[in-house]
Design a protein around this motif. Structure first.
Motif, PDB file in Angstrom:
ATOM      1  N   UNK A  47      -5.784   1.211 -11.313  1.00 27.39           N
ATOM      2  CA  UNK A  47      -4.519   0.493 -11.174  1.00 27.39           C
ATOM      3  C   UNK A  47      -3.482   1.350 -10.447  1.00 27.39           C
ATOM      4  N   UNK A  48      -3.407   2.626 -10.795  1.00 26.18           N
ATOM      5  CA  UNK A  48      -2.456   3.537 -10.141  1.00 26.18           C
ATOM      6  C   UNK A  48      -2.813   3.729  -8.665  1.00 26.18           C
ATOM      7  N   UNK A  49      -4.109   3.799  -8.370  1.00 28.01           N
ATOM      8  CA  UNK A  49      -4.562   3.942  -6.987  1.00 28.01           C
ATOM      9  C   UNK A  49      -4.160   2.726  -6.159  1.00 28.01           C
ATOM     10  N   UNK A  50      -4.362   1.530  -6.708  1.00 24.35           N
ATOM     11  CA  UNK A  50      -3.985   0.314  -5.988  1.00 24.35           C
ATOM     12  C   UNK A  50      -2.485   0.239  -5.787  1.00 24.35           C
ATOM     13  N   UNK A  53      -1.476   2.464  -2.982  1.00 24.07           N
ATOM     14  CA  UNK A  53      -1.804   1.938  -1.659  1.00 24.07           C
ATOM     15  C   UNK A  53      -0.790   0.895  -1.201  1.00 24.07           C
ATOM     16  N   UNK A  54      -0.225   0.147  -2.134  1.00 26.30           N
ATOM     17  CA  UNK A  54       0.715  -0.914  -1.773  1.00 26.30           C
ATOM     18  C   UNK A  54       2.088  -0.372  -1.417  1.00 26.30           C
ATOM     19  N   UNK A  55       2.482   0.744  -2.000  1.00 28.69           N
ATOM     20  CA  UNK A  55       3.798   1.306  -1.738  1.00 28.69           C
ATOM     21  C   UNK A  55       3.817   2.033  -0.402  1.00 28.69           C
ATOM     22  N   UNK A  56       5.023   2.140   0.160  1.00 28.08           N
ATOM     23  CA  UNK A  56       5.169   2.886   1.406  1.00 28.08           C
ATOM     24  C   UNK A  56       5.099   4.374   1.114  1.00 28.08           C
ATOM     25  N   UNK A  57       4.484   5.138   1.979  1.00 31.30           N
ATOM     26  CA  UNK A  57       4.423   6.585   1.742  1.00 31.30           C
ATOM     27  C   UNK A  57       5.815   7.203   1.832  1.00 31.30           C
TER      28      UNK A  57
END
Length: 70
Positions: A47-50, A53-57
């Motif tokens: 869940x944290x990985x997903x 990925x969705x957030x901007x770096x």
């Protein structure tokens, strides 16, 4: 044609006996109480990985503060 677990396991080359052996080995290694905790931790990690990925770096604050112009 019904696609289910048997098709997926057939693709990976794992049959029913092999799955049973894997489950029994996990029970022997970790015990019945530890396995749900391990799966819960794995779910949180996925869940944290997903979410990551969705957030901007975002740039690292530490690396930009320590760099000095030459």
């Amino acid at each position: 044609m019904v696609y289910g677990k048997s098709v997926l396991l057939g693709i990976m080359g794992i049959g029913g006996q092999e799955m049973l052996l894997i489950v029994l080995a996990c029970l022997l290694l970790f015990g019945g109480k530890k396995i749900p905790e391990l799966m819960r931790g794995l779910g949180r990690g996925v869940r944290e990985f997903k979410r990551g990925q969705e957030e901007e770096p975002q740039p690292d604050k530490d690396s930009t503060a320590t760099e000095r112009p030459v």
